[in-house]
Design an enzyme around this catalytic site. Structure first.
Site, PDB file in Angstrom:
ATOM      1  N   LYS B  63     -37.671  25.789  49.081  1.00 31.21           N
ATOM      2  CA  LYS B  63     -37.956  25.986  47.611  1.00 31.21           C
ATOM      3  C   LYS B  63     -36.426  26.916  47.141  1.00 31.21           C
ATOM      4  O   LYS B  63     -35.002  26.479  46.482  1.00 31.21           O
ATOM      5  CB  LYS B  63     -39.031  25.521  46.860  1.00 31.21           C
ATOM      6  CG  LYS B  63     -39.272  24.379  47.887  1.00 31.21           C
ATOM      7  CD  LYS B  63     -40.578  24.469  47.659  1.00 31.21           C
ATOM      8  CE  LYS B  63     -41.666  22.935  48.280  1.00 31.21           C
ATOM      9  NZ  LYS B  63     -41.046  21.958  47.974  1.00 31.21           N
ATOM     10  N   ASN B 241     -34.875  25.413  42.193  1.00 35.98           N
ATOM     11  CA  ASN B 241     -35.237  24.932  43.361  1.00 35.98           C
ATOM     12  C   ASN B 241     -34.003  25.180  43.924  1.00 35.98           C
ATOM     13  O   ASN B 241     -32.582  24.001  43.352  1.00 35.98           O
ATOM     14  CB  ASN B 241     -36.635  24.440  43.538  1.00 35.98           C
ATOM     15  CG  ASN B 241     -37.382  25.401  43.342  1.00 35.98           C
ATOM     16  OD1 ASN B 241     -37.865  26.391  43.310  1.00 35.98           O
ATOM     17  ND2 ASN B 241     -38.856  24.602  42.802  1.00 35.98           N
ATOM     18  N   CYS B 242     -33.770  24.290  45.142  1.00 37.09           N
ATOM     19  CA  CYS B 242     -32.907  24.302  46.171  1.00 37.09           C
ATOM     20  C   CYS B 242     -32.272  22.800  46.335  1.00 37.09           C
ATOM     21  O   CYS B 242     -33.438  22.543  47.065  1.00 37.09           O
ATOM     22  CB  CYS B 242     -32.798  24.905  47.751  1.00 37.09           C
ATOM     23  SG  CYS B 242     -33.022  26.622  48.176  1.00 37.09           S
ATOM     24  N   VAL B 243     -31.349  22.673  46.026  1.00 33.53           N
ATOM     25  CA  VAL B 243     -30.638  21.848  46.620  1.00 33.53           C
ATOM     26  C   VAL B 243     -29.265  21.624  47.051  1.00 33.53           C
ATOM     27  O   VAL B 243     -28.474  22.013  46.112  1.00 33.53           O
ATOM     28  CB  VAL B 243     -31.119  20.448  46.062  1.00 33.53           C
ATOM     29  CG1 VAL B 243     -30.992  20.252  44.354  1.00 33.53           C
ATOM     30  CG2 VAL B 243     -30.859  18.831  46.880  1.00 33.53           C
TER      31      VAL B 243
END
Lengths: 346, 426, 77
Positions: B63, B241-243
């Protein structure tokens, strides 16, 4: 020994210039014309086993020409096919690009050609075959051969090519991953400093070309509109008073056709050096249709034919120049009240 | 504004009875830290693990990645608005545990978190394979909504990084790196002949797992504004957080922004690094127009000669990138953009969703659609079964033998658009 | 040239033989012609036939100028 087939046009095959542009495809054993330089550059690793040549007009006007050429190439079972180089010759570029991409697609044989970056063949075929960057005319032949031969050998051997910039071909649009020396941010700073200093820099992703101009609305009342003729086919008053160059034109001409009912071989001719001038000289209306425009005028189909037409030679002329010409004369067209333009090209 | 970074090199992390930094080893009391994290009732469990460079370990779904830092002197604390009061940071001294990171993982939130492999093919693409990672595997209480879980994970990561950072507060760092940005008028006097260069930092702000926060403010609710470069080094900007994993800027990236570092490296020599303009990437066209108008306006207002524009994410943010580029160039300010590409697995498609001839200087972090083969790892931290679901994976990505076939997209930080990596494409 | 005329605000029709080039270059109204050296004629035909052919093609170009288009359009007939 790597087997090479070379595709060239009637001119490089020594068959003649525009008067022979309608030559159907032919094949001979061994090399012809520029093939000699290629053979020398292969240094014994490869050899041109056959040369296929075709007139540029014939190739572009006959759909079956490409099939004939491919069949001739297939018989030789080459390891690679080299086309041209075509430099800035538009029809030759299209022929080279068509042969190279079709051979690659249909026969699965690697292909290579070479062109100047303004040759329309570059945009049409760079994603379908490898096109090496060349100068705009045959004076660049030696350099082109020196660049193309080693790339051809690599391709024939099935070796991976380096990047477009490293090998000297036009980016194919096929993106390949690699690890750089410096990280991206440092490359960005370097690039920005070069850009700020006005130095040359190379973008890592050239933007796809979207230069499109939205179409203008249709002409509502053509029966009362003034229509002008423009041509890149080089039709000029006999004797070419403005000395428009037969290739790489540096200017355009503006000619008064008030009272001219029909163009004749006595009064007009073509200055264009990129196609067989016989037909245009015999009947210049074949390129600049003044005769039928006068009829449309009399019939009331159009309001009137503008007193002036504009002509230049589209042969090897830089896109930037053509753009500049049109930019200038378009202002005059507007000033003259012209509402629509028919542009003819050869 | 002047900031000194005290670099404390960490070459190993060990669990121990006492949390401390000794030599170049970071010791962590597992129970103490766990208890701290589980104070948040969102979590039903928290597992701690360590992943070191070269180990046969895979972390998924990742994340966020966060570097432990602590304020030694100067105003405020690291991660203002979250772990410290809202005070302007970026001056004084900050100690950094260089070589260590906190990595958060746990049940997947969306479908686009990433993978970090500590060795093998995948390790080449992520900078986090080079770090000693303390990994938090955080599981939510059943029925926790996605947004609540995301926020809890975000805070747990920041909390852990702060906990670890504090261990180094009193250590005298051997290496000190100094960064200083003068006021606009001082800069002009100091460097009258150098080109004035700025940095337009685009922050993703499109919702869950796409958000970014500045001093606690959700970037989507902010107009384009300016900050001193050193503020970012104290955690003024954090990741929501990751995307997508490959081109989402983690908090680690914001703390170690490579564009800022590399502009500072040339500051006073080849250029005058004037400052950072932060702008967002929102989902409404009006927002995109307004934000890019403001980027261009601020560039003009500051009298900049050139800017570097970094992107985050892909697809519609490509439009934000191109709008920024086009409008800034139209002000007569030269631009270089940093992006990445989605050119298809064969690399033959158009790389960006938008384009303009003004964007004639582009640096790329590579083609995120590139297919990679990741070997099986001996150990997995987190949940590997999600691989088929994450962006860049597909049904069947996770092979029976434990290896993975997927697009580069799945690797955290692989095609970073701040230019953190050496990977590129031509 | 065709794009600059269009850009100047004058509706323009491009009569040419190698249509793909015209498409690449960016013409919006395109009428395909006979052959490169004689786009608006055919020496193989009688004088009358050739004249009719030319009139038909130029007539098509006039029709193209009267036709609203959204983007690049090739007027085959």
């Amino acid at each position: 020994m790597i087997k090479v087939v070379h595709y060239i046009n009637q001119f490089y095959a020594g068959k003649g210039g525009e008067e022979m542009a309608n030559l159907p495809p032919e094949k001979v054993k061994g090399f012809v014309g520029p093939g000699m330089a290629f053979n020398a550059a292969f240094k014994g690793e490869a050899e041109i086993v056959a040369t296929v040549y075709c007139g540029d007009s014939y190739f572009n006007e006959n759909k079956e020409a490409v099939d004939t050429v491919i069949a001739m190439i297939k018989e030789e079972q080459p390891d690679i096919v080299i086309c041209g180089p075509a430099f800035n010759a538009g029809r030759y570029g299209v022929a080279c690009g068509t042969v190279a991409s079709e051979v690659k697609a249909q026969l699965g044989i690697p292909t290579l050609t070479g062109m100047y970056d303004e040759n329309p063949g570059v945009d049409m075929f760079k994603s379908k075959t490898i096109i090496m960057k060349t100068k705009d005319n045959a004076a660049g032949m030696r350099k082109a051969v020196a660049a193309m031969a080693p790339v051809a050998l690599k391709m024939a051997k099935g070796e991976e090519l380096g990047s477009a910039a490293a090998e000297g071909y036009f980016p194919t649009g096929i993106r390949k991953g690699l690890f750089e020396e410096k990280r991206g941010s440092a490359r960005a700073v370097d690039m920005l400093l070069k850009k700020l200093k006005g130095e040359e820099f190379e973008t890592e992703y050239p933007m796809p070309q979207f230069d499109r101009v939205a179409p203008n609305p249709a002409v509502v009342d053509l029966a009362h509109a003034k229509v002008a003729l423009v041509t890149s086919g080089g039709i000029v008053p006999k004797g070419n008073p403005d000395h428009i160059e037969s290739s790489s034109a540096s200017h355009y001409g503006k000619y008064d056709i008030d009272g001219v009912e029909v163009l004749t071989d006595k009064t007009y001719e073509t200055a264009h050096g990129g196609y067989d001038p016989v037909y245009a000289n015999a009947d210049p209306n074949r390129v600049l249709p003044v005769d039928v425009m006068r009829e449309f005028e009399k019939e009331g189909r159009i309001g009137e034919l503008s007193h002036y037409y504009y002509a230049t030679v589209g042969n090897g002329t830089a896109v930037a120049s053509a753009k500049k010409f049109a930019d200038t004369f378009s202002k005059e067209l507007i000033a003259d009240g012209v509402q629509a333009v028919i542009l003819t090209s050869t | 504004m002047k900031l000194e970074l005290g670099i404390i090199k960490i070459s190993d992390i060990q669990f121990a009875a006492e949390s401390k930094v000794e030599g170049s080893t970071l010791y962590v009391n597992k129970d103490e830290l766990k208890a701290l994290i589980l104070e948040d009732e969102t979590f039903v469990s928290c597992e701690l693990d360590i992943a070191r460079p070269g180990e046969s370990v895979r972390i998924a779904p990742v994340k966020d990645v966060i570097e432990p830092r602590v304020k030694v002197s100067g105003e405020g604390g690291v991660f203002p608005g979250w772990m410290a009061k809202v005070k302007t940071v970026g001056s004084g001294r900050t100690n950094v545990l260089k070589g260590a990171a906190v990595v958060t993982t746990g049940k997947i939130v969306g479908f686009q978190e990433g993978i970090i492999d500590m060795c093998g093919e995948g390790a080449k693409y992520t900078p986090f394979s080079q770090l000693n990672n303390l990994v938090l595997c955080l599981e939510p209480v059943e029925g926790t909504l996605q947004h609540a879980y995301e926020k809890a994970v975000r805070l747990a990561g920041l909390k852990t990084a702060t906990y670890l950072g504090k261990l180094a507060k009193d250590i005298e760092a051997e290496e000190i790196r100094t960064y200083e940005t003068p006021s606009i008028t001082e800069g002009i006097k100091l460097y009258p002949d150098l080109p004035r260069v700025g940095y337009v930092l685009m922050l993703q702000s499109q919702g869950l797992l796409h958000d970014t926060y500045v001093y606690g403010v959700d970037a989507k609710q902010s107009l384009t504004t300016m900050i001193y470069p050193t503020e970012t080094m104290d955690g003024a900007i954090i990741s929501g957080n990751c995307v997508s994993a490959c081109d989402k800027n983690t908090t680690y990236h914001h703390l170690n922004n490579p564009v800022i570092e590399d502009l500072y490296a040339r500051h006073g020599k080849d250029l005058n690094f004037v400052g950072v303009i932060i702008t967002n990437e929102n989902v409404y066209l009006a927002d995109k127009e307004r934000s890019s108008d403001w980027s261009a306006k601020l560039c003009e207002y500051l009298g900049l000669d050139g800017v570097i524009i970094s992107q985050e994410g892909f697809g519609n943010p490509d439009t934000d990138l191109i709008m920024n580029c086009k409008k800034i160039e139209a002000k007569g300010v030269k631009t270089v953009i940093i992006t990445d590409e989605y050119a298809g697995q064969d690399g033959a498609s158009q790389s960006l969703a938008d384009a303009d001839i003004a964007a004639n200087a582009c640096v790329t972090g590579g083609n995120a659609n590139t297919v990679i083969h990741l070997p099986k790892m001996d150990k997995v931290i987190g949940h590997i079964e999600y691989v088929d679901k994450i962006a860049g994976g597909w049904s069947g990505s996770l092979q029976e033998d434990g290896s993975i076939v997927a697009e580069l997209q799945v690797i955290t930080g692989a095609t970073n658009e701040m230019g953190f990596n050496k990977f590129s494409a031509r | 040239m065709v794009k600059e005329i269009e850009r100047a605000g004058i509706p323009v029709v491009h009569m040419c033989t190698v249509v793909p080039i015209s498409l690449t270059v960016g013409a919006n109204r395109i009428v395909p012609t006979v052959a490169i050296p004689h786009p608006l004629g055919n020496p193989a035909l009688s004088h009358e036939e050739e004249h009719d052919l030319r009139k038909k093609l130029v007539g098509r170009a006039l029709k193209a100028l009267e036709t609203p288009v959204d983007g690049q359009t090739v007027f085959e007939e």
